[in-house]
Design a protein around this motif. Structure first.
Motif: not given
Length: 164
Positions: A45-55, A60-67, A120-123, A133-136
């Motif tokens: 399932x190739x679609x999982x790769x981009x979703x893993x990357x997005x997640x 990372x960007x949601x955990x930085x505030x705690x740091x 743009x759309x996600x590959x 993806x960018x709004x993170x």
């Protein structure tokens, strides 16, 4: 005023951390799903790769505030150990202002980048815009501002206190 802000900061940092944990669960689950489909079922399932990357990006960007809230991002430990209370407060102010300046740049340009990238759309997921993806970046930066100010108002340095 200070107590009200610290309560708001605690809630926003908690929400950001819960979101980061959720994104870790999503990335892990999709990774397991990808392993099963690729190696067991032999129909990847190739679609999982981009979703893993997005997640992972969102995580990372949601955990930085705690740091930032814990004072773990920008550390001047040696100067803190050598300084008195007034100098420490001055260092807190300098570090907080520098971190806020950087975060505000990320917020501003991250939002600009997100808006520009929405065409743009996600590959692999052509129906989803790259905006998500960018709004993170700006979302994480917005949460970081609360953590930085919260750390300035109520500094936490457990690693310094236990090391002495």
């Amino acid at each position: 005023m200070k107590d009200t802000f610290l309560r708001i900061e605690r809630v926003t940092t908690g929400l950001a951390m819960a979101g980061a944990c959720l994104m870790l669960v999503v990335a892990s689950s999709l990774g397991m799903f990808q392993i099963i489909t690729r190696f067991v079922l032999e129909t990847p399932a190739e679609w999982t790769e981009i979703l893993i990357r997005l997640a992972l990006i969102w995580m990372v960007f949601l955990a930085i505030p705690a740091a930032f809230r814990q004072g773990a991002m920008v550390s001047v430990d040696v100067l803190y150990r050598w300084s008195g209370p007034k100098t420490r407060r001055a260092l807190d102010a300098v570090v907080s202002l520098a971190a806020l300046a950087l975060i505000l740049v990320i917020l501003w340009w991250g939002w600009d980048y997100s808006v520009r990238g929405q065409v743009q759309s996600m590959a692999g997921l052509e129906s989803i815009s790259m905006f998500w993806g960018y709004v993170a970046m700006p979302v994480g930066a917005l949460f970081c501002t609360f953590g930085i100010v919260g750390n300035y108002l109520d500094p936490r340095r457990l690693e310094l206190e236990t090391a002495q």
